[in-house]
Write a protein that holds these residues in place. Structure first.
Motif, PDB file in Angstrom:
ATOM      1  N   UNK A  10       0.851  -1.189   0.000  1.00 51.73           N
ATOM      2  CA  UNK A  10       0.000   0.000   0.000  1.00 51.73           C
ATOM      3  C   UNK A  10       0.888   1.241   0.000  1.00 51.73           C
ATOM      4  N   UNK A  11       0.936   1.914  -1.127  1.00 54.58           N
ATOM      5  CA  UNK A  11       1.746   3.131  -1.254  1.00 54.58           C
ATOM      6  C   UNK A  11       0.872   4.376  -1.368  1.00 54.58           C
ATOM      7  N   UNK A  12      -0.344   4.315  -0.855  1.00 50.50           N
ATOM      8  CA  UNK A  12      -1.269   5.431  -1.008  1.00 50.50           C
ATOM      9  C   UNK A  12      -0.776   6.701  -0.320  1.00 50.50           C
ATOM     10  N   UNK A  13       0.059   6.558   0.719  1.00 47.88           N
ATOM     11  CA  UNK A  13       0.597   7.755   1.377  1.00 47.88           C
ATOM     12  C   UNK A  13       1.470   8.575   0.429  1.00 47.88           C
ATOM     13  N   UNK A  14       1.980   7.933  -0.625  1.00 49.37           N
ATOM     14  CA  UNK A  14       2.855   8.604  -1.586  1.00 49.37           C
ATOM     15  C   UNK A  14       2.114   9.068  -2.830  1.00 49.37           C
ATOM     16  N   UNK A  61      -1.463  14.121  -2.417  1.00 49.28           N
ATOM     17  CA  UNK A  61      -1.833  13.889  -1.021  1.00 49.28           C
ATOM     18  C   UNK A  61      -0.858  14.643  -0.116  1.00 49.28           C
ATOM     19  N   UNK A  62       0.290  14.057   0.158  1.00 46.11           N
ATOM     20  CA  UNK A  62       1.352  14.787   0.868  1.00 46.11           C
ATOM     21  C   UNK A  62       2.297  15.405  -0.148  1.00 46.11           C
ATOM     22  N   UNK A  63       2.697  14.627  -1.120  1.00 41.47           N
ATOM     23  CA  UNK A  63       3.512  15.160  -2.206  1.00 41.47           C
ATOM     24  C   UNK A  63       2.655  16.094  -3.060  1.00 41.47           C
ATOM     25  N   UNK A  64       3.221  17.208  -3.433  1.00 43.45           N
ATOM     26  CA  UNK A  64       2.482  18.224  -4.169  1.00 43.45           C
ATOM     27  C   UNK A  64       2.384  17.871  -5.650  1.00 43.45           C
ATOM     28  N   UNK A  65       1.300  18.344  -6.261  1.00 43.19           N
ATOM     29  CA  UNK A  65       1.125  18.165  -7.696  1.00 43.19           C
ATOM     30  C   UNK A  65       0.585  19.451  -8.287  1.00 43.19           C
ATOM     31  N   UNK A 105       6.718  20.801   8.114  1.00 49.86           N
ATOM     32  CA  UNK A 105       6.097  22.013   7.591  1.00 49.86           C
ATOM     33  C   UNK A 105       4.927  21.670   6.677  1.00 49.86           C
ATOM     34  N   UNK A 106       5.096  20.641   5.873  1.00 47.01           N
ATOM     35  CA  UNK A 106       4.003  20.208   5.002  1.00 47.01           C
ATOM     36  C   UNK A 106       2.841  19.674   5.834  1.00 47.01           C
ATOM     37  N   UNK A 107       3.151  18.948   6.880  1.00 50.15           N
ATOM     38  CA  UNK A 107       2.118  18.409   7.759  1.00 50.15           C
ATOM     39  C   UNK A 107       1.319  19.533   8.403  1.00 50.15           C
ATOM     40  N   UNK A 151      -8.404  15.958   3.434  1.00 53.52           N
ATOM     41  CA  UNK A 151      -7.400  16.721   4.174  1.00 53.52           C
ATOM     42  C   UNK A 151      -6.969  15.973   5.428  1.00 53.52           C
ATOM     43  N   UNK A 152      -7.924  15.410   6.156  1.00 51.89           N
ATOM     44  CA  UNK A 152      -7.589  14.646   7.362  1.00 51.89           C
ATOM     45  C   UNK A 152      -6.773  13.400   7.000  1.00 51.89           C
ATOM     46  N   UNK A 153      -7.112  12.762   5.892  1.00 49.61           N
ATOM     47  CA  UNK A 153      -6.351  11.597   5.451  1.00 49.61           C
ATOM     48  C   UNK A 153      -4.923  11.990   5.080  1.00 49.61           C
ATOM     49  N   UNK A 154      -4.761  13.170   4.503  1.00 51.15           N
ATOM     50  CA  UNK A 154      -3.428  13.638   4.142  1.00 51.15           C
ATOM     51  C   UNK A 154      -2.590  13.901   5.391  1.00 51.15           C
TER      52      UNK A 154
END
Length: 254
Positions: free
Chosen positions: A10-14, A18-22, A105-107, A122-125
């Motif tokens: 499960x790589x959904x955090x990446x 989500x956390x990484x910007x696009x 800082x991103x968090x 947002x909460x999941x991120x």
């Protein structure tokens, strides 16, 4: 294609955005495939120790950031270059996530968004950022270098590398849908074979170059390859810089 090195997980955090910007025009990249390409390239290099990785068409820096988060212990330096300064600003923000400070800082930004808007995404991120924070910091972050350069201009590439000699090059080339070649000053016309030739002039002969594109095969016009594979809509080819025409003298200083 059978994955040799990257197990299914499960790589959904990446996930991009989500956390990484696009941003529009800066697509992500399949996480499992990125890990597989990196580990195959490392195996072809056939040497121990941390490596220096370079993406000369880095865009948002997504691919490099994902690899830095997945395999932090395997990098000495990560180098990101691109001709587009707007993309590089995004790459700087993403690659900062390889450090505890940048990720914290991103968090905080994600937490402010969750408080202001209360959206589940947002909460999941925020939760994803917390999980990544528990990973980051146990191993010193690699050095990161970011510079603007046209991938078809050996002179600009040499200037941006600042005497750094990459062990590996991994890049996902523009494929004419979300992204396009952008070059105005380079001596080489935009094409994958010319990209390979340009890169070969500025890296050591032992450097392994992995190029991926959305096509049935990577068009190389007869350039010598080490190996290749295809998964889904993407094809990947591995080359060794010293085997390519126009290889320069960068390796003489190794």
């Amino acid at each position: 294609m059978v994955y040799r090195y990257a197990p299914r997980r499960d790589d959904s955090d990446l996930a991009s955005g989500r956390v990484l910007r696009s941003a529009p025009g800066t697509p992500g990249f399949p996480v499992r495939l990125a890990s597989e390409i990196f580990q195959r390239a490392t195996a072809l290099r056939n040497s121990e120790g941390p490596v220096t990785l370079w993406d000369p068409c880095c865009g948002s820096g997504y691919l490099l950031t994902v690899l830095g988060l997945l395999h932090p212990e395997r990098f000495h330096t990560i180098v990101a270059t691109d001709v587009d300064e707007h993309a590089l600003s995004l790459a700087r923000a993403n690659l900062a996530l390889l450090t505890p400070q940048g990720l914290q800082e991103r968090r905080q930004t994600l937490d402010e968004l969750a408080t202001a808007y209360g959206k589940p995404t947002h909460h999941e991120a925020v939760q994803a950022a917390d999980r990544l924070l528990r990973q980051v910091g146990a191993i010193p972050a690699p050095a990161v270098r970011i510079g603007q350069a046209d991938a078809f201009s050996p002179h600009q590439l040499t200037t941006s590398l600042q005497q750094v000699l990459p062990d590996l090059v991994i890049t996902d080339v523009p494929y004419g849908q979300l992204t396009h070649w952008n070059t105005v000053t380079a001596p080489y016309a935009p094409s994958i074979p010319n990209l390979a030739r340009s890169l070969a002039t500025v890296v050591p002969p032992t450097t392994v170059v992995a190029i991926t594109c959305r096509a049935r095969r990577v068009p190389l016009e007869g350039l010598p390859t080490v190996s290749s594979f295809k998964v889904g809509h993407r094809s990947v080819v591995f080359l060794r810089a010293g085997d390519l025409p126009d290889h320069g003298t960068a390796g003489e200083t190794v």
